[in-house]
Scaffold this motif. Structure first.
Motif, PDB file in Angstrom:
ATOM      1  N   GLU A 274       0.933   7.032  -6.730  1.00  0.00           N
ATOM      2  CA  GLU A 274      -0.161   7.943  -7.070  1.00  0.00           C
ATOM      3  C   GLU A 274       0.304   9.396  -7.182  1.00  0.00           C
ATOM      4  OE1 GLU A 274      -3.751   5.409  -4.881  1.00  0.00           O
ATOM      5  OE2 GLU A 274      -3.101   7.319  -4.029  1.00  0.00           O
TER       6      GLU A 274
ATOM      7  N   HIS B 214       0.836  -1.206   0.000  1.00  0.00           N
ATOM      8  CA  HIS B 214       0.000   0.000   0.000  1.00  0.00           C
ATOM      9  C   HIS B 214       0.872   1.259   0.000  1.00  0.00           C
ATOM     10  CE1 HIS B 214      -3.620  -2.251   0.230  1.00  0.00           C
ATOM     11  NE2 HIS B 214      -3.596  -2.492   1.532  1.00  0.00           N
TER      12      HIS B 214
ATOM     13  N   SER C  57     -11.797  -1.978   5.153  1.00  0.00           N
ATOM     14  CA  SER C  57     -11.808  -2.474   3.781  1.00  0.00           C
ATOM     15  C   SER C  57     -10.537  -2.027   3.062  1.00  0.00           C
ATOM     16  CB  SER C  57     -13.034  -1.944   3.039  1.00  0.00           C
ATOM     17  OG  SER C  57     -12.894  -0.542   2.840  1.00  0.00           O
ATOM     18  N   GLU C  58     -10.282  -2.644   1.919  1.00  0.00           N
ATOM     19  CA  GLU C  58      -9.120  -2.278   1.100  1.00  0.00           C
ATOM     20  C   GLU C  58      -9.136  -0.787   0.783  1.00  0.00           C
ATOM     21  OE1 GLU C  58      -5.649  -3.321  -1.258  1.00  0.00           O
ATOM     22  OE2 GLU C  58      -6.751  -4.456   0.226  1.00  0.00           O
ATOM     23  N   GLY C  59     -10.291  -0.274   0.396  1.00  0.00           N
ATOM     24  CA  GLY C  59     -10.421   1.149   0.078  1.00  0.00           C
ATOM     25  C   GLY C  59     -10.146   2.040   1.276  1.00  0.00           C
TER      26      GLY C  59
ATOM     27  N   LEU D 173      -6.341   2.020   1.981  1.00  0.00           N
ATOM     28  CA  LEU D 173      -5.630   2.908   1.057  1.00  0.00           C
ATOM     29  C   LEU D 173      -5.865   4.374   1.419  1.00  0.00           C
ATOM     30  CD1 LEU D 173      -6.076   1.046  -2.332  1.00  0.00           C
ATOM     31  CD2 LEU D 173      -3.913   1.590  -1.207  1.00  0.00           C
ATOM     32  N   ALA D 174      -7.082   4.711   1.798  1.00  0.00           N
ATOM     33  CA  ALA D 174      -7.378   6.088   2.195  1.00  0.00           C
ATOM     34  C   ALA D 174      -6.548   6.478   3.411  1.00  0.00           C
ATOM     35  CB  ALA D 174      -8.874   6.249   2.486  1.00  0.00           C
TER      36      ALA D 174
END
Length: 145
Positions: free
Chosen positions: A54, A47, A113-115, A118-119
């Protein structure tokens, strides 16, 4: 003239110190030799690599290292700990001229969650990015030749 050597230290050298290493290299240009290490080496969190990509910074070739790999081999000028555990348990590193502590939440410890994970990594990355940029505004003139 030798460039000052700066090292970021964290517990596992998997996320915060890795992101800080990449961000400092990106923002400081050729002023410092930048390193990172951990109290132990846990491998780079994927991650961390993703959220750095990004913003256009590739840390995928960085390696997770234990601080003992550097002791008595590299004389660091600046040590920046990026977590409380590393600050409390940092070994004696001879020659350090300045020790700084910047505590950041461990994004790898975040549950969700994965999202959401990442956040959280993005949020910590952005906090580190801001801290580095603010530090450089003050300190860059002291180190530029």
């Amino acid at each position: 003239m030798n460039k000052p050597k700066l090292i970021f230290l964290c517990t596992g050298n998997s996320a915060r110190s890795q992101m800080a290493e990449g961000l400092m290299r990106h923002h400081s240009g050729d002023i410092f030799e930048v390193y990172s290490a951990g109290l132990k080496a846990e491998g780079i969190n994927p991650h961390a690599i993703e959220v750095m990509n990004e913003i256009g910074i590739d840390i995928s070739t960085q390696k997770s290292k234990n601080i003992t790999e550097y002791l008595n081999k590299i004389n660091f000028d600046i040590l920046i700990t990026v977590c409380a555990n590393a600050d409390r348990n940092c070994p004696i590193i001879p020659g350090i001229k300045e020790k700084i502590h910047w505590g950041f939440e461990d994004p790898a410890a975040f549950q969700g969650s994965e999202g959401m994970q990442l956040a959280n990594f993005r949020e910590v990355r952005d906090f580190i990015n801001t801290r580095i940029q603010n530090w450089l505004k003050i300190n860059r003139p002291l180190y530029e030749k």
